[in-house]
Design an enzyme around this catalytic site. Structure first.
Site, short mmCIF file in Angstrom:
data_model
loop_
_atom_site.label_atom_id
_atom_site.label_comp_id
_atom_site.label_asym_id
_atom_site.label_seq_id
_atom_site.Cartn_x
_atom_site.Cartn_y
_atom_site.Cartn_z
N CYS A 200 0.83 -1.21 0.00
CA CYS A 200 0.00 0.00 0.00
C CYS A 200 0.86 1.26 0.00
O CYS A 200 1.82 1.37 0.76
CB CYS A 200 -0.93 0.00 1.20
SG CYS A 200 -2.14 -1.33 1.18
N GLU A 450 -7.62 -5.37 12.90
CA GLU A 450 -7.69 -3.98 12.44
C GLU A 450 -9.11 -3.68 11.99
O GLU A 450 -9.84 -4.57 11.57
CB GLU A 450 -6.74 -3.75 11.26
CG GLU A 450 -5.29 -3.73 11.64
CD GLU A 450 -4.38 -3.43 10.45
OE1 GLU A 450 -4.90 -3.29 9.33
OE2 GLU A 450 -3.16 -3.36 10.65
N SER A 476 -6.01 0.15 11.22
CA SER A 476 -5.09 0.08 10.09
C SER A 476 -4.21 1.31 10.03
O SER A 476 -4.60 2.40 10.47
CB SER A 476 -5.91 -0.03 8.79
OG SER A 476 -5.09 0.20 7.67
#
Length: 573
Positions: A200, A450, A476
Protein backbone atom coordinates in the site's frame (compact mmCIF):
# COMPACT_ATOMS: atom_id res chain seq x y z
CA UNK A 1 36.07 -17.44 0.64
CA UNK A 2 37.90 -14.95 2.85
CA UNK A 3 40.05 -15.92 5.80
CA UNK A 4 37.37 -14.70 8.24
CA UNK A 5 34.83 -17.16 6.86
CA UNK A 6 36.16 -20.03 8.94
CA UNK A 7 33.69 -22.83 9.35
CA UNK A 8 34.73 -23.77 12.85
CA UNK A 9 32.83 -20.79 14.30
CA UNK A 10 29.83 -20.73 11.97
CA UNK A 11 26.56 -22.64 12.48
CA UNK A 12 26.79 -24.37 9.11
CA UNK A 13 29.79 -26.41 10.27
CA UNK A 14 27.21 -28.69 11.91
CA UNK A 15 25.88 -29.73 8.49
CA UNK A 16 28.86 -29.47 6.14
CA UNK A 17 32.09 -30.34 7.94
CA UNK A 18 33.72 -33.66 8.82
CA UNK A 19 33.22 -37.30 7.74
CA UNK A 20 30.13 -37.67 9.93
CA UNK A 21 28.34 -35.03 7.81
CA UNK A 22 28.66 -37.00 4.56
CA UNK A 23 24.89 -37.78 4.52
CA UNK A 24 24.10 -34.08 4.95
CA UNK A 25 26.47 -33.07 2.13
CA UNK A 26 24.85 -35.59 -0.17
CA UNK A 27 21.67 -33.52 -0.15
CA UNK A 28 23.62 -30.45 -1.27
CA UNK A 29 25.27 -32.42 -4.08
CA UNK A 30 21.77 -33.57 -5.07
CA UNK A 31 20.82 -29.90 -5.57
CA UNK A 32 23.81 -29.27 -7.83
CA UNK A 33 26.16 -27.58 -5.39
CA UNK A 34 29.91 -27.92 -5.83
CA UNK A 35 32.30 -28.95 -3.07
CA UNK A 36 33.45 -25.33 -2.84
CA UNK A 37 29.88 -24.04 -2.45
CA UNK A 38 29.11 -26.58 0.28
CA UNK A 39 32.08 -25.44 2.34
CA UNK A 40 31.30 -21.72 1.98
CA UNK A 41 29.06 -19.89 4.48
CA UNK A 42 25.40 -20.82 3.93
CA UNK A 43 23.18 -17.74 3.71
CA UNK A 44 19.43 -18.01 4.16
CA UNK A 45 17.54 -15.81 1.67
CA UNK A 46 13.92 -15.66 2.79
CA UNK A 47 10.98 -13.88 1.22
CA UNK A 48 7.31 -13.63 2.02
CA UNK A 49 6.49 -14.15 -1.65
CA UNK A 50 3.01 -15.39 -2.44
CA UNK A 51 0.12 -14.73 -4.80
CA UNK A 52 -2.21 -13.43 -2.07
CA UNK A 53 -1.75 -9.78 -3.00
CA UNK A 54 0.48 -7.38 -4.97
CA UNK A 55 2.47 -6.56 -1.79
CA UNK A 56 4.29 -9.87 -2.16
CA UNK A 57 4.38 -10.71 -5.87
CA UNK A 58 7.70 -8.98 -6.64
CA UNK A 59 9.61 -10.57 -3.79
CA UNK A 60 10.66 -13.85 -5.39
CA UNK A 61 12.41 -12.01 -8.22
CA UNK A 62 14.18 -9.73 -5.74
CA UNK A 63 15.32 -12.70 -3.66
CA UNK A 64 16.82 -14.29 -6.79
CA UNK A 65 18.88 -11.13 -7.38
CA UNK A 66 20.08 -11.08 -3.76
CA UNK A 67 21.33 -14.64 -4.18
CA UNK A 68 23.61 -13.40 -6.97
CA UNK A 69 25.07 -10.81 -4.60
CA UNK A 70 25.75 -13.51 -2.02
CA UNK A 71 27.30 -15.87 -4.59
CA UNK A 72 29.55 -13.18 -6.02
CA UNK A 73 31.02 -12.57 -2.58
CA UNK A 74 31.97 -16.00 -1.31
CA UNK A 75 28.65 -17.20 0.08
CA UNK A 76 26.21 -19.96 -0.83
CA UNK A 77 22.61 -18.71 -0.81
CA UNK A 78 19.78 -21.00 0.31
CA UNK A 79 16.38 -19.59 -0.62
CA UNK A 80 13.18 -20.30 1.28
CA UNK A 81 9.75 -18.70 1.68
CA UNK A 82 7.43 -18.08 4.58
CA UNK A 83 3.80 -17.02 4.87
CA UNK A 84 2.13 -13.62 4.72
CA UNK A 85 -1.41 -12.62 5.58
CA UNK A 86 -2.28 -9.54 3.58
CA UNK A 87 -4.36 -7.06 5.55
CA UNK A 88 -6.12 -5.46 2.60
CA UNK A 89 -7.74 -8.79 1.79
CA UNK A 90 -8.14 -9.96 5.41
CA UNK A 91 -9.80 -6.65 6.34
CA UNK A 92 -13.41 -6.38 7.44
CA UNK A 93 -14.14 -10.04 8.17
CA UNK A 94 -12.93 -12.91 10.37
CA UNK A 95 -9.79 -13.30 8.26
CA UNK A 96 -8.27 -10.26 9.97
CA UNK A 97 -7.88 -12.33 13.15
CA UNK A 98 -5.05 -14.12 11.32
CA UNK A 99 -3.04 -10.99 10.58
CA UNK A 100 -1.16 -10.21 13.79
CA UNK A 101 -0.79 -13.93 14.49
CA UNK A 102 1.07 -14.19 11.17
CA UNK A 103 3.81 -11.91 12.55
CA UNK A 104 4.67 -14.57 15.11
CA UNK A 105 4.37 -17.41 12.58
CA UNK A 106 6.73 -15.59 10.22
CA UNK A 107 9.31 -15.02 12.96
CA UNK A 108 8.95 -18.57 14.26
CA UNK A 109 9.15 -20.20 10.82
CA UNK A 110 12.27 -18.26 9.85
CA UNK A 111 13.85 -19.22 13.18
CA UNK A 112 13.01 -22.89 12.67
CA UNK A 113 14.29 -22.95 9.09
CA UNK A 114 17.55 -21.27 10.06
CA UNK A 115 18.04 -23.49 13.11
CA UNK A 116 17.08 -26.68 11.31
CA UNK A 117 19.56 -26.15 8.48
CA UNK A 118 22.26 -24.25 10.41
CA UNK A 119 22.48 -21.24 8.12
CA UNK A 120 25.12 -18.63 8.91
CA UNK A 121 23.48 -15.36 7.84
CA UNK A 122 20.15 -14.04 6.62
CA UNK A 123 18.75 -11.73 3.94
CA UNK A 124 15.01 -11.14 4.29
CA UNK A 125 12.48 -9.68 1.83
CA UNK A 126 9.09 -8.51 3.09
CA UNK A 127 6.07 -6.86 1.51
CA UNK A 128 2.87 -6.66 3.55
CA UNK A 129 2.41 -5.22 7.02
CA UNK A 130 3.23 -8.00 9.49
CA UNK A 131 5.95 -9.54 7.36
CA UNK A 132 8.26 -6.57 7.97
CA UNK A 133 8.38 -6.78 11.78
CA UNK A 134 8.15 -10.59 11.57
CA UNK A 135 11.40 -10.80 9.62
CA UNK A 136 13.14 -8.16 11.74
CA UNK A 137 12.11 -10.07 14.88
CA UNK A 138 13.63 -13.28 13.53
CA UNK A 139 16.88 -11.48 12.70
CA UNK A 140 17.22 -10.22 16.27
CA UNK A 141 16.19 -13.59 17.70
CA UNK A 142 18.78 -15.54 15.71
CA UNK A 143 21.40 -12.76 15.84
CA UNK A 144 23.30 -13.96 12.78
CA UNK A 145 24.51 -11.24 10.36
CA UNK A 146 21.34 -10.06 8.60
CA UNK A 147 20.06 -7.53 6.07
CA UNK A 148 16.40 -6.60 5.80
CA UNK A 149 14.90 -5.55 2.44
CA UNK A 150 11.47 -4.04 1.83
CA UNK A 151 9.98 -5.14 -1.50
CA UNK A 152 8.74 -1.64 -2.30
CA UNK A 153 5.46 0.23 -2.43
CA UNK A 154 2.74 0.10 -5.06
CA UNK A 155 2.40 2.96 -7.52
CA UNK A 156 -0.55 5.31 -6.94
CA UNK A 157 -3.63 4.82 -9.06
CA UNK A 158 -5.53 7.62 -10.76
CA UNK A 159 -9.28 8.20 -10.67
CA UNK A 160 -11.14 11.21 -12.01
CA UNK A 161 -7.86 13.08 -12.37
CA UNK A 162 -6.67 12.48 -8.78
CA UNK A 163 -4.11 10.04 -7.30
CA UNK A 164 -5.75 7.26 -5.28
CA UNK A 165 -4.80 4.36 -3.00
CA UNK A 166 -6.70 1.41 -1.56
CA UNK A 167 -7.72 3.73 1.31
CA UNK A 168 -9.97 5.57 -1.15
CA UNK A 169 -11.71 2.30 -1.92
CA UNK A 170 -12.43 1.52 1.71
CA UNK A 171 -13.89 5.01 2.06
CA UNK A 172 -15.84 4.51 -1.18
CA UNK A 173 -17.80 1.77 0.60
CA UNK A 174 -19.11 4.39 3.02
CA UNK A 175 -19.77 6.88 0.23
CA UNK A 176 -21.79 4.26 -1.64
CA UNK A 177 -23.82 3.49 1.51
CA UNK A 178 -24.45 7.22 1.97
CA UNK A 179 -25.57 7.65 -1.65
CA UNK A 180 -22.55 9.82 -2.48
CA UNK A 181 -21.09 7.38 -4.99
CA UNK A 182 -22.69 5.05 -7.52
CA UNK A 183 -22.01 1.35 -7.80
CA UNK A 184 -20.49 2.00 -11.23
CA UNK A 185 -18.08 4.59 -9.79
CA UNK A 186 -16.98 2.17 -7.07
CA UNK A 187 -16.36 -0.53 -9.69
CA UNK A 188 -14.39 1.90 -11.86
CA UNK A 189 -12.28 2.97 -8.87
CA UNK A 190 -11.50 -0.60 -7.80
CA UNK A 191 -10.04 -1.31 -11.24
CA UNK A 192 -7.49 1.53 -11.11
CA UNK A 193 -6.64 2.06 -7.42
CA UNK A 194 -3.84 -0.54 -7.28
CA UNK A 195 -1.98 -0.48 -10.62
CA UNK A 196 1.23 -2.44 -9.88
CA UNK A 197 3.21 -4.79 -7.65
CA UNK A 198 3.98 -3.44 -4.21
CA UNK A 199 2.56 -2.73 -0.77
CA UNK A 200 0.00 0.00 0.00
CA UNK A 201 1.34 3.37 -1.12
CA UNK A 202 0.45 5.62 1.82
CA UNK A 203 2.22 5.82 5.17
CA UNK A 204 0.28 2.81 6.31
CA UNK A 205 1.90 -0.05 8.25
CA UNK A 206 4.08 -1.46 5.45
CA UNK A 207 5.70 1.85 4.53
CA UNK A 208 5.92 2.86 8.19
CA UNK A 209 7.89 -0.29 9.03
CA UNK A 210 9.95 0.12 5.85
CA UNK A 211 11.02 3.55 7.14
CA UNK A 212 11.74 1.89 10.49
CA UNK A 213 14.02 -0.66 8.80
CA UNK A 214 16.33 2.14 7.61
CA UNK A 215 16.13 4.22 10.79
CA UNK A 216 16.80 1.22 13.04
CA UNK A 217 19.82 0.25 10.89
CA UNK A 218 18.77 -3.21 9.64
CA UNK A 219 18.26 -2.09 6.02
CA UNK A 220 20.60 -0.45 3.56
CA UNK A 221 20.19 3.31 3.08
CA UNK A 222 17.73 4.09 0.25
CA UNK A 223 16.38 0.54 0.20
CA UNK A 224 12.92 1.42 1.56
CA UNK A 225 11.96 4.06 -0.99
CA UNK A 226 11.91 2.72 -4.53
CA UNK A 227 8.46 1.45 -5.61
CA UNK A 228 8.27 -2.27 -6.31
CA UNK A 229 8.16 -2.01 -10.13
CA UNK A 230 11.27 0.19 -10.39
CA UNK A 231 14.50 -1.30 -11.78
CA UNK A 232 16.40 0.22 -8.85
CA UNK A 233 15.00 -2.67 -6.82
CA UNK A 234 17.34 -5.13 -8.59
CA UNK A 235 20.41 -3.17 -7.50
CA UNK A 236 19.06 -2.88 -3.94
CA UNK A 237 18.56 -6.65 -3.81
CA UNK A 238 22.05 -7.37 -5.19
CA UNK A 239 23.61 -4.92 -2.74
CA UNK A 240 21.83 -6.67 0.14
CA UNK A 241 23.51 -9.93 -0.85
CA UNK A 242 26.88 -8.18 -0.93
CA UNK A 243 26.25 -6.43 2.38
CA UNK A 244 25.37 -9.59 4.30
CA UNK A 245 28.69 -11.14 3.33
CA UNK A 246 30.53 -8.06 4.58
CA UNK A 247 28.64 -8.26 7.85
CA UNK A 248 29.60 -11.93 8.13
CA UNK A 249 33.22 -11.04 7.52
CA UNK A 250 33.18 -8.30 10.18
CA UNK A 251 30.91 -10.31 12.52
CA UNK A 252 28.45 -7.42 12.85
CA UNK A 253 25.20 -8.84 14.17
CA UNK A 254 21.66 -7.45 14.52
CA UNK A 255 21.99 -6.94 18.28
CA UNK A 256 25.08 -4.78 17.62
CA UNK A 257 22.78 -2.60 15.52
CA UNK A 258 19.43 -2.62 17.35
CA UNK A 259 20.18 -0.87 20.63
CA UNK A 260 17.93 1.26 22.82
CA UNK A 261 19.05 4.34 20.87
CA UNK A 262 18.31 2.62 17.54
CA UNK A 263 14.80 1.84 18.77
CA UNK A 264 14.35 5.49 19.68
CA UNK A 265 15.45 6.38 16.13
CA UNK A 266 12.82 3.97 14.81
CA UNK A 267 10.09 5.52 16.96
CA UNK A 268 11.17 8.98 15.81
CA UNK A 269 10.74 8.11 12.13
CA UNK A 270 7.23 6.82 12.86
CA UNK A 271 6.26 10.06 14.61
CA UNK A 272 7.91 12.28 12.00
CA UNK A 273 6.07 10.61 9.12
CA UNK A 274 2.68 10.28 10.83
CA UNK A 275 3.13 6.53 10.56
CA UNK A 276 0.94 3.61 11.54
CA UNK A 277 -0.11 3.12 15.16
CA UNK A 278 0.83 -0.53 14.62
CA UNK A 279 4.47 0.50 15.07
CA UNK A 280 3.72 0.76 18.80
CA UNK A 281 3.11 -3.01 18.75
CA UNK A 282 6.00 -3.92 16.49
CA UNK A 283 8.82 -1.87 18.05
CA UNK A 284 8.32 -3.42 21.52
CA UNK A 285 8.25 -6.88 19.90
CA UNK A 286 11.47 -6.22 17.99
CA UNK A 287 13.04 -4.82 21.17
CA UNK A 288 12.10 -7.93 23.14
CA UNK A 289 13.99 -10.12 20.66
CA UNK A 290 17.09 -8.09 21.51
CA UNK A 291 16.44 -8.25 25.27
CA UNK A 292 15.52 -4.56 25.50
CA UNK A 293 12.49 -3.28 27.43
CA UNK A 294 10.83 -0.76 25.10
CA UNK A 295 7.07 -0.81 25.67
CA UNK A 296 4.23 1.39 24.36
CA UNK A 297 5.06 4.08 26.94
CA UNK A 298 8.72 4.22 25.89
CA UNK A 299 7.58 4.53 22.28
CA UNK A 300 5.16 7.27 23.34
CA UNK A 301 7.92 9.28 25.02
CA UNK A 302 9.78 9.46 21.70
CA UNK A 303 6.56 10.33 19.85
CA UNK A 304 6.02 13.20 22.30
CA UNK A 305 9.39 14.83 21.62
CA UNK A 306 9.55 14.29 17.85
CA UNK A 307 8.02 16.74 15.34
CA UNK A 308 5.63 15.63 12.59
CA UNK A 309 7.23 16.70 9.31
CA UNK A 310 6.18 14.43 6.40
CA UNK A 311 2.82 15.06 4.72
CA UNK A 312 2.03 11.46 3.81
CA UNK A 313 -1.35 9.78 3.47
CA UNK A 314 -3.63 9.13 5.30
CA UNK A 315 -3.02 12.23 7.43
CA UNK A 316 -1.23 14.15 4.67
CA UNK A 317 -1.31 14.51 0.90
CA UNK A 318 1.45 12.36 -0.57
CA UNK A 319 2.44 8.70 -1.06
CA UNK A 320 5.67 6.69 -0.83
CA UNK A 321 6.55 7.26 -4.49
CA UNK A 322 6.46 11.04 -3.90
CA UNK A 323 8.85 10.69 -0.97
CA UNK A 324 11.16 8.54 -3.10
CA UNK A 325 11.13 11.16 -5.87
CA UNK A 326 12.63 13.80 -3.54
CA UNK A 327 15.26 11.52 -2.04
CA UNK A 328 13.50 8.93 0.11
CA UNK A 329 13.61 8.10 3.80
CA UNK A 330 17.10 9.54 4.17
CA UNK A 331 15.65 13.04 3.62
CA UNK A 332 13.43 12.64 6.68
CA UNK A 333 16.31 11.14 8.65
CA UNK A 334 18.70 13.90 7.59
CA UNK A 335 16.60 16.78 8.89
CA UNK A 336 15.77 14.87 12.08
CA UNK A 337 19.49 14.26 12.64
CA UNK A 338 20.46 17.86 11.86
CA UNK A 339 18.02 19.16 14.47
CA UNK A 340 18.82 16.68 17.23
CA UNK A 341 15.98 14.19 16.91
CA UNK A 342 18.05 11.14 15.87
CA UNK A 343 21.02 9.40 17.49
CA UNK A 344 23.69 9.62 14.82
CA UNK A 345 26.14 7.22 16.48
CA UNK A 346 24.06 4.05 15.94
CA UNK A 347 25.66 1.27 13.86
CA UNK A 348 23.92 0.10 10.65
CA UNK A 349 24.23 -2.78 8.18
CA UNK A 350 26.61 -0.68 6.08
CA UNK A 351 29.19 -1.07 8.85
CA UNK A 352 28.91 2.71 9.31
CA UNK A 353 26.84 4.83 11.66
CA UNK A 354 23.63 6.69 10.85
CA UNK A 355 25.57 9.97 10.83
CA UNK A 356 28.20 8.56 8.45
CA UNK A 357 25.50 7.23 6.11
CA UNK A 358 23.79 10.66 6.00
CA UNK A 359 26.97 12.76 5.84
CA UNK A 360 26.60 13.79 2.18
CA UNK A 361 22.79 14.03 2.06
CA UNK A 362 21.39 17.49 1.37
CA UNK A 363 17.85 18.31 2.44
CA UNK A 364 15.85 19.56 -0.59
CA UNK A 365 14.04 22.85 0.00
CA UNK A 366 12.11 22.95 -3.30
CA UNK A 367 9.41 20.47 -2.25
CA UNK A 368 6.31 20.32 -0.03
CA UNK A 369 6.40 16.68 1.05
CA UNK A 370 8.82 16.91 3.99
CA UNK A 371 9.16 20.02 6.14
CA UNK A 372 12.47 20.75 7.87
CA UNK A 373 12.43 19.50 11.46
CA UNK A 374 12.82 23.05 12.81
CA UNK A 375 9.68 24.16 10.90
CA UNK A 376 7.42 21.12 11.36
CA UNK A 377 3.81 20.49 10.37
CA UNK A 378 3.13 19.76 14.06
CA UNK A 379 5.47 20.38 16.99
CA UNK A 380 4.81 16.92 18.39
CA UNK A 381 4.71 13.57 16.59
CA UNK A 382 1.88 12.39 14.37
CA UNK A 383 1.10 9.56 16.82
CA UNK A 384 0.18 9.89 20.51
CA UNK A 385 0.03 7.40 23.39
CA UNK A 386 -2.93 7.93 25.75
CA UNK A 387 -3.47 6.78 29.33
CA UNK A 388 -6.25 7.01 31.92
CA UNK A 389 -8.80 4.94 33.81
CA UNK A 390 -10.14 3.53 30.53
CA UNK A 391 -6.64 2.38 29.49
CA UNK A 392 -4.28 2.00 32.49
CA UNK A 393 -1.81 0.11 30.27
CA UNK A 394 -2.10 2.72 27.52
CA UNK A 395 -3.73 3.20 24.13
CA UNK A 396 -2.68 4.90 20.91
CA UNK A 397 -4.06 7.32 18.32
CA UNK A 398 -2.72 8.84 15.10
CA UNK A 399 -3.29 12.62 15.15
CA UNK A 400 -1.54 13.49 11.87
CA UNK A 401 -3.95 15.57 9.80
CA UNK A 402 -6.48 15.99 12.64
CA UNK A 403 -7.78 19.44 13.59
CA UNK A 404 -9.61 18.69 16.84
CA UNK A 405 -7.64 16.75 19.45
CA UNK A 406 -10.36 16.60 22.13
CA UNK A 407 -13.55 14.53 22.05
CA UNK A 408 -16.13 14.45 24.84
CA UNK A 409 -18.99 12.12 23.94
CA UNK A 410 -21.33 9.29 24.71
CA UNK A 411 -20.42 5.60 24.50
CA UNK A 412 -22.19 3.23 22.13
CA UNK A 413 -20.94 -0.27 22.88
CA UNK A 414 -20.25 -3.21 20.53
CA UNK A 415 -18.75 -6.57 21.41
CA UNK A 416 -17.31 -7.18 17.91
CA UNK A 417 -16.41 -5.23 14.78
CA UNK A 418 -19.22 -6.70 12.67
CA UNK A 419 -21.89 -5.23 14.97
CA UNK A 420 -20.23 -1.81 14.83
CA UNK A 421 -20.01 -1.95 11.03
CA UNK A 422 -23.73 -2.78 10.81
CA UNK A 423 -24.54 0.24 12.97
CA UNK A 424 -22.49 2.41 10.62
CA UNK A 425 -24.12 0.93 7.51
CA UNK A 426 -27.57 1.59 9.01
CA UNK A 427 -26.50 5.01 10.34
CA UNK A 428 -27.47 4.06 13.89
CA UNK A 429 -25.20 6.64 15.48
CA UNK A 430 -24.96 10.41 15.77
CA UNK A 431 -22.37 13.16 15.95
CA UNK A 432 -20.51 13.10 19.24
CA UNK A 433 -20.83 9.36 19.79
CA UNK A 434 -17.88 7.23 20.89
CA UNK A 435 -17.90 3.74 19.39
CA UNK A 436 -16.55 1.18 21.87
CA UNK A 437 -15.49 -1.97 19.99
CA UNK A 438 -14.27 -4.57 22.45
CA UNK A 439 -13.36 -8.25 22.82
CA UNK A 440 -11.13 -7.68 19.77
CA UNK A 441 -7.80 -7.69 21.67
CA UNK A 442 -4.89 -10.11 21.31
CA UNK A 443 -6.53 -12.73 23.57
CA UNK A 444 -10.16 -11.78 23.17
CA UNK A 445 -10.37 -11.68 19.38
CA UNK A 446 -8.22 -13.60 19.33
CA UNK A 447 -5.75 -11.86 17.05
CA UNK A 448 -6.39 -8.14 17.60
CA UNK A 449 -8.13 -7.24 14.36
CA UNK A 450 -7.69 -3.98 12.44
CA UNK A 451 -10.86 -2.01 11.77
CA UNK A 452 -10.31 0.00 8.61
CA UNK A 453 -13.61 -1.13 7.08
CA UNK A 454 -15.60 0.51 9.89
CA UNK A 455 -13.57 3.71 10.16
CA UNK A 456 -13.39 4.20 6.40
CA UNK A 457 -17.15 3.71 6.06
CA UNK A 458 -17.69 6.46 8.67
CA UNK A 459 -15.44 8.79 6.68
CA UNK A 460 -17.29 7.90 3.51
CA UNK A 461 -20.51 9.02 5.22
CA UNK A 462 -18.94 12.39 6.04
CA UNK A 463 -18.85 11.71 9.80
CA UNK A 464 -15.13 11.04 10.24
CA UNK A 465 -14.44 14.16 12.28
CA UNK A 466 -17.67 13.97 14.30
CA UNK A 467 -17.29 10.65 16.16
CA UNK A 468 -14.55 8.70 17.93
CA UNK A 469 -13.76 4.98 18.06
CA UNK A 470 -12.05 3.14 20.89
CA UNK A 471 -11.01 -0.52 20.73
CA UNK A 472 -8.82 -3.11 22.38
CA UNK A 473 -8.13 -4.23 18.82
CA UNK A 474 -6.11 -2.28 16.25
CA UNK A 475 -6.64 0.26 13.52
CA UNK A 476 -5.09 0.08 10.09
CA UNK A 477 -2.22 2.31 9.14
CA UNK A 478 -4.67 3.71 6.59
CA UNK A 479 -7.14 4.74 9.31
CA UNK A 480 -7.69 8.44 9.91
CA UNK A 481 -9.78 10.28 12.47
CA UNK A 482 -10.17 9.99 16.24
CA UNK A 483 -9.54 6.22 16.36
CA UNK A 484 -7.93 4.87 19.52
CA UNK A 485 -6.56 1.33 19.53
CA UNK A 486 -4.47 -1.04 21.67
CA UNK A 487 -6.52 -0.26 24.81
CA UNK A 488 -5.14 -2.28 27.71
CA UNK A 489 -5.97 -4.23 29.69
CA UNK A 490 -8.26 -5.66 27.03
CA UNK A 491 -11.88 -6.62 27.70
CA UNK A 492 -11.16 -10.36 27.63
CA UNK A 493 -9.00 -10.14 30.76
CA UNK A 494 -11.39 -7.85 32.64
CA UNK A 495 -10.12 -4.46 31.46
CA UNK A 496 -12.25 -1.35 32.03
CA UNK A 497 -13.17 -1.26 28.33
CA UNK A 498 -15.23 -4.40 29.05
CA UNK A 499 -17.16 -2.57 31.80
CA UNK A 500 -18.34 0.43 29.76
CA UNK A 501 -22.07 0.74 29.14
CA UNK A 502 -24.14 2.58 26.56
CA UNK A 503 -24.51 6.20 27.60
CA UNK A 504 -21.31 6.47 29.65
CA UNK A 505 -19.44 9.72 29.14
CA UNK A 506 -16.00 9.32 27.50
CA UNK A 507 -13.30 11.99 27.41
CA UNK A 508 -10.34 11.80 25.05
CA UNK A 509 -7.73 14.56 25.07
CA UNK A 510 -4.77 13.91 22.77
CA UNK A 511 -3.21 17.23 23.80
CA UNK A 512 -2.43 15.85 27.27
CA UNK A 513 -2.56 12.11 26.47
CA UNK A 514 -5.75 11.36 28.44
CA UNK A 515 -8.47 8.73 27.89
CA UNK A 516 -11.09 8.22 30.58
CA UNK A 517 -14.63 7.05 31.23
CA UNK A 518 -16.40 9.43 33.59
CA UNK A 519 -17.89 6.80 35.87
CA UNK A 520 -17.10 6.59 39.59
CA UNK A 521 -14.66 3.98 40.83
CA UNK A 522 -17.44 2.58 43.02
CA UNK A 523 -19.66 2.05 39.97
CA UNK A 524 -16.80 0.47 38.03
CA UNK A 525 -16.12 -1.87 40.95
CA UNK A 526 -19.80 -2.89 41.03
CA UNK A 527 -19.67 -3.66 37.28
CA UNK A 528 -16.40 -5.53 37.75
CA UNK A 529 -18.07 -7.91 40.20
CA UNK A 530 -20.90 -8.55 37.73
CA UNK A 531 -18.56 -9.03 34.73
CA UNK A 532 -18.10 -12.58 33.44
CA UNK A 533 -15.35 -13.77 31.05
CA UNK A 534 -16.47 -14.54 27.51
CA UNK A 535 -15.46 -17.52 25.39
CA UNK A 536 -14.34 -16.69 21.85
CA UNK A 537 -15.18 -18.85 18.86
CA UNK A 538 -11.68 -20.27 18.33
CA UNK A 539 -11.28 -23.21 20.71
CA UNK A 540 -8.79 -25.13 18.54
CA UNK A 541 -6.19 -24.43 15.89
CA UNK A 542 -3.63 -21.65 15.47
CA UNK A 543 -5.81 -18.88 16.91
CA UNK A 544 -6.48 -20.93 20.07
CA UNK A 545 -2.74 -21.53 20.49
CA UNK A 546 -2.04 -17.83 20.02
CA UNK A 547 -4.63 -16.84 22.63
CA UNK A 548 -2.98 -19.13 25.22
CA UNK A 549 0.39 -17.41 25.04
CA UNK A 550 -0.11 -13.83 23.82
CA UNK A 551 0.50 -10.96 26.20
CA UNK A 552 -0.80 -7.40 26.31
CA UNK A 553 -0.54 -4.77 23.61
CA UNK A 554 1.39 -2.62 26.10
CA UNK A 555 4.44 -4.89 25.66
CA UNK A 556 3.92 -5.63 21.95
CA UNK A 557 1.55 -8.63 22.09
CA UNK A 558 4.46 -10.98 22.75
CA UNK A 559 4.15 -14.77 22.71
CA UNK A 560 7.49 -15.68 24.31
CA UNK A 561 9.91 -14.12 26.84
CA UNK A 562 12.46 -12.89 24.28
CA UNK A 563 16.21 -12.54 24.65
CA UNK A 564 15.96 -11.60 28.33
CA UNK A 565 15.30 -15.25 29.15
CA UNK A 566 17.46 -17.00 26.55
CA UNK A 567 20.18 -19.31 27.83
CA UNK A 568 21.89 -19.72 24.47
CA UNK A 569 21.96 -17.73 21.26
CA UNK A 570 21.51 -19.45 17.90
CA UNK A 571 24.39 -17.51 16.31
CA UNK A 572 26.80 -19.03 18.84
CA UNK A 573 25.86 -22.72 18.46
Amino acid sequence: MTSSHIKHNLPSRHVTEGPERAPHRSYYYAMGLTTEQIHQPLVGVVSTWNEAAPCNTALKHQAEIAKKGVSANGGTPREFCTITVTDGIAMGHQGMKSSLVSREVIADSVELTMRGHSYDALVGFAGCDKSLPGLMMSMLRLNVPSVFVYGGSILPGEFQGKPVTVQDLFEAVGKYAAGKMTKEEVEALEKVACPSDGACGGQFTANTMACVSEAIGLALPDSAGAPAPYKERDQIAFDAGVAVMKLLEKNIRPRDIVTRKALENAAAIVAATGGSTNAALHLPAIASEAGIDFDIHAVGEVFKRTPYIASLKPGGDYVAKDLFDIGGVKIVMKTLLDHGYLHGDCMTVTGKTIAENLKDVKFPTDQKIVAPANKPLLATGGVVVLKGNLAPEGAIVKIAGMQNLVHDGTAIVFDCEEDAFKAVENKQYKAGDVFIIRYEGPKGGPGMREMLATTAAIYGQGMGDKVALITDGRFSGATRGFCIGHVGPEAAVGGVIGLIQNGDNILIDANVGLIQVNVSEAELEKRRKEWKPRQHDYQSGALWKYAQSVGSAEKGALTHPGARKETHMYANI
